[in-house]
Design a protein around this motif. Sequence first.
Motif, PDB file in Angstrom:
ATOM      1  N   ASP A   1      68.733  39.054 -19.626  1.00 23.29           N
ATOM      2  CA  ASP A   1      67.386  39.220 -19.073  1.00 23.29           C
ATOM      3  C   ASP A   1      66.617  37.900 -19.092  1.00 23.29           C
ATOM      4  OD1 ASP A   1      67.935  41.913 -18.702  1.00 23.29           O
ATOM      5  OD2 ASP A   1      66.750  42.578 -20.434  1.00 23.29           O
ATOM      6  N   ALA A   2      66.723  37.160 -20.189  1.00 26.91           N
ATOM      7  CA  ALA A   2      66.019  35.875 -20.304  1.00 26.91           C
ATOM      8  C   ALA A   2      66.523  34.885 -19.253  1.00 26.91           C
ATOM      9  CB  ALA A   2      66.184  35.300 -21.708  1.00 26.91           C
ATOM     10  N   VAL A   3      67.826  34.851 -19.029  1.00 29.66           N
ATOM     11  CA  VAL A   3      68.378  33.941 -18.021  1.00 29.66           C
ATOM     12  C   VAL A   3      67.906  34.365 -16.628  1.00 29.66           C
ATOM     13  CG1 VAL A   3      70.483  33.006 -16.979  1.00 29.66           C
ATOM     14  CG2 VAL A   3      70.356  33.312 -19.462  1.00 29.66           C
ATOM     15  N   GLU A   4      67.930  35.672 -16.341  1.00 29.90           N
ATOM     16  CA  GLU A   4      67.472  36.154 -15.035  1.00 29.90           C
ATOM     17  C   GLU A   4      66.019  35.764 -14.767  1.00 29.90           C
ATOM     18  OE1 GLU A   4      67.912  40.368 -14.534  1.00 29.90           O
ATOM     19  OE2 GLU A   4      70.062  40.230 -14.174  1.00 29.90           O
ATOM     20  N   ARG A   5      65.183  35.849 -15.781  1.00 35.15           N
ATOM     21  CA  ARG A   5      63.754  35.544 -15.629  1.00 35.15           C
ATOM     22  C   ARG A   5      63.450  34.051 -15.747  1.00 35.15           C
ATOM     23  NH1 ARG A   5      63.401  39.352 -19.764  1.00 35.15           N
ATOM     24  NH2 ARG A   5      62.537  37.719 -21.081  1.00 35.15           N
ATOM     25  N   SER A   6      64.473  33.248 -16.005  1.00 33.33           N
ATOM     26  CA  SER A   6      64.292  31.816 -16.279  1.00 33.33           C
ATOM     27  C   SER A   6      63.292  31.618 -17.410  1.00 33.33           C
ATOM     28  CB  SER A   6      63.824  31.065 -15.027  1.00 33.33           C
ATOM     29  OG  SER A   6      64.843  31.032 -14.071  1.00 33.33           O
ATOM     30  N   ASP A   7      63.419  32.452 -18.436  1.00 33.54           N
ATOM     31  CA  ASP A   7      62.507  32.434 -19.581  1.00 33.54           C
ATOM     32  C   ASP A   7      63.159  31.670 -20.732  1.00 33.54           C
ATOM     33  OD1 ASP A   7      60.784  32.922 -21.706  1.00 33.54           O
ATOM     34  OD2 ASP A   7      60.507  35.048 -21.191  1.00 33.54           O
ATOM     35  N   LEU A   8      62.992  30.345 -20.688  1.00 31.33           N
ATOM     36  CA  LEU A   8      63.612  29.490 -21.690  1.00 31.33           C
ATOM     37  C   LEU A   8      63.081  29.794 -23.090  1.00 31.33           C
ATOM     38  CD1 LEU A   8      65.744  27.277 -21.940  1.00 31.33           C
ATOM     39  CD2 LEU A   8      63.910  25.602 -21.702  1.00 31.33           C
ATOM     40  N   GLU A   9      61.807  30.125 -23.192  1.00 30.23           N
ATOM     41  CA  GLU A   9      61.222  30.443 -24.495  1.00 30.23           C
ATOM     42  C   GLU A   9      61.874  31.684 -25.105  1.00 30.23           C
ATOM     43  OE1 GLU A   9      56.892  31.655 -26.315  1.00 30.23           O
ATOM     44  OE2 GLU A   9      56.940  30.230 -24.649  1.00 30.23           O
ATOM     45  N   ALA A  10      62.075  32.709 -24.298  1.00 31.56           N
ATOM     46  CA  ALA A  10      62.748  33.917 -24.791  1.00 31.56           C
ATOM     47  C   ALA A  10      64.184  33.593 -25.193  1.00 31.56           C
ATOM     48  CB  ALA A  10      62.729  35.012 -23.732  1.00 31.56           C
ATOM     49  N   LEU A  11      64.861  32.769 -24.389  1.00 35.02           N
ATOM     50  CA  LEU A  11      66.236  32.385 -24.708  1.00 35.02           C
ATOM     51  C   LEU A  11      66.293  31.607 -26.013  1.00 35.02           C
ATOM     52  CD1 LEU A  11      69.125  32.594 -23.679  1.00 35.02           C
ATOM     53  CD2 LEU A  11      68.770  30.429 -22.494  1.00 35.02           C
TER      54      LEU A  11
ATOM     55  N   GLY B   1      64.527  32.016 -28.560  1.00 35.93           N
ATOM     56  CA  GLY B   1      64.441  32.976 -29.649  1.00 35.93           C
ATOM     57  C   GLY B   1      65.699  33.792 -29.862  1.00 35.93           C
ATOM     58  N   LEU B   2      66.624  33.760 -28.900  1.00 39.61           N
ATOM     59  CA  LEU B   2      67.851  34.547 -28.987  1.00 39.61           C
ATOM     60  C   LEU B   2      69.064  33.745 -29.449  1.00 39.61           C
ATOM     61  CD1 LEU B   2      67.382  36.465 -25.639  1.00 39.61           C
ATOM     62  CD2 LEU B   2      67.210  37.448 -27.938  1.00 39.61           C
ATOM     63  N   VAL B   3      68.950  32.421 -29.421  1.00 44.29           N
ATOM     64  CA  VAL B   3      70.079  31.558 -29.780  1.00 44.29           C
ATOM     65  C   VAL B   3      69.982  31.181 -31.253  1.00 44.29           C
ATOM     66  CG1 VAL B   3      71.224  29.357 -29.310  1.00 44.29           C
ATOM     67  CG2 VAL B   3      70.327  30.723 -27.420  1.00 44.29           C
ATOM     68  N   LEU B   4      71.106  31.210 -31.921  1.00 43.25           N
ATOM     69  CA  LEU B   4      71.207  30.968 -33.367  1.00 43.25           C
ATOM     70  C   LEU B   4      70.563  29.645 -33.778  1.00 43.25           C
ATOM     71  CD1 LEU B   4      72.497  32.271 -35.909  1.00 43.25           C
ATOM     72  CD2 LEU B   4      74.530  30.884 -35.428  1.00 43.25           C
TER      73      LEU B   4
END
Length: 157
Positions: free
Chosen positions: A20-30, A32-35
């Motif tokens: 979902d984060a990649v689809e939305r181009s939401d780098l901030e959300a991404l 928060g999801l990466v270790l």
Amino acid sequence: MSPRTAEAAAVEQAHQAFYDAVERSDLEALEGLVLTGPLAETVSVVHPGWPVLRGRREVMRSYALIMANTEYIQFFLTDVEVAVDGDTALVTCTENILTGGPAEEDGSAGSLVGGLVVATNVFRRTSGGWRLWVHHGSPVMAEGVEEGDDGDDGESI
């Protein structure tokens, strides 16, 4: 819901949030999801056709570049399988990807292109939840065998 089922559901939720984060181009959300933390330098990604990128900084930079240069992307995930063992989870899936270029001069949608990628995603349990540790995507280059087709076309290799 059993604890194992609950864990698998939590991993699947983190997995979907990644796409979902990649689809939305939401780098901030991404982000928060990466270790993060002590294992941040072991984070890795293989985008289809790219070499292995290692370290959280390089991985996030690659996603920033993809997001900045992709007008439209949508993932339809199929064949999703989740396995959880302790603090590590493995998710395999097929990414049915639809991408598009910029809008045409007349305002109509740009060209759309579809593709298939098989992906392996490894998640690590942290105090903040499941975080993406490894993403590996490989393009599907061969068409599948049709149902009822034994794959033998009479030609020998």
